[in-house]
Design an enzyme around this catalytic site. Structure first.
Site, PDB file in Angstrom:
ATOM      1  N   ARG A  55      43.769  55.969  21.839  1.00 15.40           N
ATOM      2  CA  ARG A  55      42.452  55.386  21.845  1.00 15.40           C
ATOM      3  C   ARG A  55      41.753  55.881  21.748  1.00 15.40           C
ATOM      4  NH1 ARG A  55      38.428  53.472  25.183  1.00 15.40           N
ATOM      5  NH2 ARG A  55      39.551  53.128  26.278  1.00 15.40           N
ATOM      6  N   ASP A 179      29.967  54.884  -0.172  1.00 12.31           N
ATOM      7  CA  ASP A 179      31.555  54.248   0.378  1.00 12.31           C
ATOM      8  C   ASP A 179      31.752  54.713  -1.389  1.00 12.31           C
ATOM      9  OD1 ASP A 179      33.743  52.872  -0.285  1.00 12.31           O
ATOM     10  OD2 ASP A 179      32.855  50.787   0.447  1.00 12.31           O
ATOM     11  N   LYS A 204      42.987  51.270  -0.554  1.00 12.26           N
ATOM     12  CA  LYS A 204      43.831  51.594  -1.494  1.00 12.26           C
ATOM     13  C   LYS A 204      44.233  53.132  -1.954  1.00 12.26           C
ATOM     14  CE  LYS A 204      40.506  47.859  -1.054  1.00 12.26           C
ATOM     15  NZ  LYS A 204      40.416  47.717  -0.176  1.00 12.26           N
TER      16      LYS A 204
END
Length: 405
Positions: A55, A179, A204
């Site tokens: 993590r 973004d 994407k």
């Protein structure tokens, strides 16, 4: 493997291929190994190793984070479990009574998070037309801490002057967050235009194959990077090593994929723009698009996303029933073409009245142009329009393509 001084002079496509580190630790492997491990043995308590728990850091994830930071021209990168995990982690930079200005035609998932989740913690959103710099200026209040924008916006493809917004934000000591999912660092690099933070849904174009979910963040400066790194470790929405490796693999072909996506998108957008079944086409590469000239200046291309409106809802349903090549789905940026119906898919979480105010009407469709031959997509759309009653016999020639009129 490119050395640091070679990276400075290498072209973007070459840097993509050599984005991940190759050194003696990996025995010369040309593909970054997948460190599928949760914890790491510490050989010395007085001198702990670089990694202790995945993590907090993992070699495969770190390779991806270094790669995206280099490609965006930032100080440090961070990989998250999804695009929304990335965006939400960035929103964690803010505190009670802070206000964030956002593009008024933003992605539905971002809208949902900032209007339904973060108000629980006292963070408020204000939506503004970021393509109008005066509107942005007028919207700033003493509580404003950041501007969050998309350019092009999702799904209307509106273009914001990123550099102008960044200048204004700096005058008011605000962060600018962009973004960059639609454009990728290949076509647009907001940090070089003055932005402080860039976010991606790496699901994407960066992944590119509909087989991985992930998000990326790049910070321009050290202090901001340290805060995002703290949030990433504390909040824990990290990307796993297998998915990090898939995104590293996707990066290698990003340039060639984006070149083809855009080439096909330009051709299909021009064809749709001249078809009588289509009421309006939203694509920055069209000369009549309101943001065409600005997009040509601040980006290296126009991307592979086209939105278009049909004339009524019945035609939308018929069109979606008749097309055979594109998937009808909620994502974008993959090798296969994807048609999305924003009103019921990507923007369904936005209340209907607000959705229509944003321009996300019930007749709007979004097309992510894949890597199929554009003629095949055009012929598929043509047969769908023909089934909707637009006669193929009434055509004129547009380039080398027959177009119904």
């Amino acid at each position: 493997m490119l050395k640091n001084n070679q990276k400075t002079h290498a072209s973007f496509g070459t840097r993509l291929v050599h984005a991940e580190p190759v050194d003696e630790r990996h025995h010369g492997a040309l593909s970054m190994p997948i460190y599928q491990v949760s914890t790491f043995h510490q050989f010395s308590l007085s001198e702990p190793g670089r990694y202790d728990y995945s993590r907090s850091g993992n070699p495969t994830r770190e390779a991806l984070e270094q790669a995206i930071a280099d490609l965006e021209g930032g100080y440090a990168g961070f990989a998250f479990s999804s695009g929304m995990a990335a965006i939400s982690s960035v929103f964690c930079l803010f505190k009670t009574d802070d206000e964030i200005l956002l593009s008024d035609d933003i992605y539905g998932g971002t809208y949902r998070a900032i209007t339904k989740l973060f108000p629980r913690f006292g963070i408020q959103a204000k939506f503004v037309n970021t393509t109008d710099i005066n509107a942005v200026r007028d919207a700033i209040t003493p509580a404003t801490r950041a501007v969050f924008l998309e350019s092009p916006s999702n799904p209307q493809m509106n273009i914001t002057d990123i550099e102008a917004v960044c200048r204004l934000a700096k005058q008011h000591n605000l962060l600018t967050i962009v973004d960059n999912t639609f454009m990728t660092p290949y076509l647009q690099q907001p940090l070089r235009l003055g932005a402080d933070i860039v976010v991606h849904s790496a699901t994407k174009y960066i992944g590119g194959h509909s087989d991985v979910v992930g998000g990326l963040v790049v910070a321009a400066e050290k202090e901001l990077a340290e805060e995002i790194g703290f949030i990433q470790n504390a909040f824990g929405a990290i990307l796993g090593p297998q998915d990090s490796w898939l995104l590293l693999r996707g990066l290698k072909t990003l340039k060639v994929r984006m070149d083809q996506h855009e080439k096909s998108a330009r051709r299909i957008a021009e064809w749709l723009d001249n078809h009588s079944a289509v009421e309006r086409v939203y694509y920055p590469g069209l000369a009549h698009h309101p943001g065409h000239e600005l997009a040509a200046v601040q980006a290296a291309g126009f991307g592979g996303i086209i939105s278009f409106s049909l004339r009524n809802v019945e035609q939308v349903e018929s069109f979606l029933n008749q097309i055979t090549l594109p998937a009808i789905a909620v994502s974008l940026g993959a090798v296969e073409s994807i048609v999305t119906y924003p009103a019921r898919m990507s923007h369904a979480s936005i209340p209907e009245a607000k959705r229509k105010q944003m321009g996300v009407t019930d007749t709007l469709l979004r097309l992510s142009v894949g890597l199929e031959e554009p003629d095949d997509l055009i012929h598929d759309f043509e047969q769908a329009f023909r089934c909707m009653g637009f006669a193929s016999s009434d055509v004129r020639t547009y380039g080398n393509i027959s177009v119904s009129k």
